[in-house]
Scaffold this motif. Structure first.
Motif, PDB file in Angstrom:
ATOM      1  N   ASN A 150       0.896  -1.256   0.025  1.00 37.15           N
ATOM      2  CA  ASN A 150      -0.046  -0.117  -0.037  1.00 37.15           C
ATOM      3  C   ASN A 150       0.807   1.068   0.040  1.00 37.15           C
ATOM      4  O   ASN A 150       2.031   1.239   0.675  1.00 37.15           O
ATOM      5  CB  ASN A 150      -0.839   0.028   1.220  1.00 37.15           C
ATOM      6  CG  ASN A 150      -1.494  -1.260   1.543  1.00 37.15           C
ATOM      7  OD1 ASN A 150      -2.400  -1.715   0.647  1.00 37.15           O
ATOM      8  ND2 ASN A 150      -1.421  -1.921   2.594  1.00 37.15           N
ATOM      9  N   THR A 169       0.585   5.827  -0.126  1.00 41.03           N
ATOM     10  CA  THR A 169      -0.153   7.180  -0.186  1.00 41.03           C
ATOM     11  C   THR A 169       0.776   8.415  -0.072  1.00 41.03           C
ATOM     12  O   THR A 169       1.833   8.235   0.433  1.00 41.03           O
ATOM     13  CB  THR A 169      -1.135   7.343   1.056  1.00 41.03           C
ATOM     14  OG1 THR A 169      -2.182   6.011   1.158  1.00 41.03           O
ATOM     15  CG2 THR A 169      -2.193   8.498   1.119  1.00 41.03           C
ATOM     16  N   ASN A 228      -3.202   7.412  -3.786  1.00 40.35           N
ATOM     17  CA  ASN A 228      -3.364   6.258  -2.930  1.00 40.35           C
ATOM     18  C   ASN A 228      -3.392   4.901  -3.835  1.00 40.35           C
ATOM     19  O   ASN A 228      -4.085   5.068  -5.034  1.00 40.35           O
ATOM     20  CB  ASN A 228      -3.984   6.040  -1.869  1.00 40.35           C
ATOM     21  CG  ASN A 228      -5.535   5.981  -2.237  1.00 40.35           C
ATOM     22  OD1 ASN A 228      -6.195   6.509  -2.967  1.00 40.35           O
ATOM     23  ND2 ASN A 228      -5.931   4.821  -1.895  1.00 40.35           N
TER      24      ASN A 228
END
Length: 393
Positions: free
Chosen positions: A126, A128, A142
């Motif tokens: 992940n 962002t 993101n």
């Protein structure tokens, strides 16, 4: 409506989680303004989920189930899973307006779809980023990428805003998303006997958006364009199916509010068009609110009295098939336009908040019934209340 007197659906989901943060200051000290900081995050989460449907008496419902009847003694569908999440990540905050976050998340999934069991190891990367590139321009992005058993899943989103000061703010956004077909879209077992086994392609979704907001008048407008490839839906035979052509959905969203004296008014209007029955979307959605606000008893009690209204045009919607727990296309009846109205009173004294609400109160004089799902009419007018408060020293 379909009445299944001996049928029972059970859905239960329990989640336990803990999140820890460790802060590292890189510049400055506790007596000076913070220049930059690194946050290290560790999150642990456990989820236990199961869905069960059972009907022990087919005497009056065998015709309804049709080809899904695999045993004269009744119907049973069970799906459950346990997920253990472990995530470790970090964020670097250069200042209040610029931040980068990244993490790696591992999911251990135990699936139980009677009579099949499976174990999956899923890893997601992940990221962002939030940045104010220059004085009036902000960017937010993101995304995530799945690997191992989640290798077909990814998502990428980006949003940017340009502040024009007294002339408002304009923005733009894009989204690119891909997902695997979910467990139920791929297979269903009734009484441990397979009733469908599918091999669908991955579903791809792309979105582009332009927005404008004028804070001075509190007016907002959004234009969105969606392109969906390999869309999966449930047809009138209750079974999943996949479109081979692309779906194009155009949406216009307008929102505004106005205050005069003690009167607050707000409205939101959505117009959309897909041109495809499989999406089961209304062409028009309207939501409005009007409230009288003020303070009494030496301004210690704040009150609000108002009405909310929701409205959609006539459209062909969806029905619900309890055996699979899924919504399917249902053309047996059109979902009629209906102005659902709620009346409410809310009061606040310090941290204590209390509300009273009469939902769908206009059903008292409206002979037609209100529904979102074919065959499942909403309750007639009923009363709801609640309260919330905070304790602090």
């Amino acid at each position: 409506p379909v009445y299944l007197e001996d049928a029972l659906s059970t859905l239960r989901e329990r989640t336990y989680f803990a999140t820890n943060y460790f802060h590292i200051r890189t510049k400055g000290d506790s007596t000076k303004s913070r220049k930059s900081i690194i946050d290290i995050k560790y999150a642990l989460r456990y989820t236990n989920y199961f869905f069960k449907y059972a009907d022990s008496d087919l005497q009056n419902s065998e015709t309804y189930y049709g080809e899904f009847v695999t045993d004269d003694r009744g119907m049973r569908n069970f799906i459950g899973y346990q997920k253990l999440f472990n995530e470790i990540g970090f964020s670097y905050n250069l200042n209040a307006e610029n931040r980068i976050f990244g993490s790696i998340e591992h999911r251990l999934v135990n699936l139980n779809q009677e009579p099949v069991s499976d174990k999956r190891n899923e890893v997601f990367v992940n990221g962002t980023i939030e940045s104010k590139i220059f004085k009036r321009f902000n960017f937010y992005g993101n995304g995530y990428l799945g690997i191992l058993d989640a290798s077909a899943n990814f998502n990428l989103e980006g949003r940017a805003f340009l502040d024009l000061e007294k002339f408002g703010r304009i923005g733009g956004a894009i989204k690119i998303h891909q997902r695997r077909p979910d467990l139920l879209e791929e297979s269903l077992f009734v009484n441990q006997i397979p009733v469908w086994q599918e091999d669908f392609k991955n579903v791809n979704t792309n979105m582009a958006e332009v927005s404008y907001h004028l804070p001075k008048l509190d007016i907002q407008a959004n234009l969105r364009w969606w392109i969906v490839d390999n869309y999966i839906y449930y047809g009138q035979d209750f079974r999943p199916a996949q479109l081979t052509n692309s779906i194009s959905i155009q949406q216009v969203y307008l929102k505004g509010s106005y205050e005069i004296w003690h009167l607050s008014l707000g409205a939101a209007l959505g117009i959309q068009n897909s041109g495809v029955r499989e999406t089961a979307l209304p062409d028009l959605i309207f939501e409005g609110t009007g409230a009288l606000t003020g303070r009494i008893f030496k301004r210690k009690l704040k009150y609000q009295l108002g009405v909310d209204i929701r409205f959609t045009n006539d459209y062909n919607g969806v029905g619900y098939f309890p055996l699979s727990g899924q919504f399917y296309l249902d053309d047996s009846r059109v979902i009629s336009a209906y102005p659902a109205m709620d009346a409410f009173i809310a009061i606040q004294i310090n941290s204590l908040k209390v509300y009273f609400k009469s939902e769908n109160f206009n059903s008292n004089w409206n002979d037609s019934y209100y529904d979102h799902v074919v065959g499942y009419p909403q309750f007639e007018s009923y009363f709801r209340f609640g309260f919330a408060f905070q304790l602090y020293n």
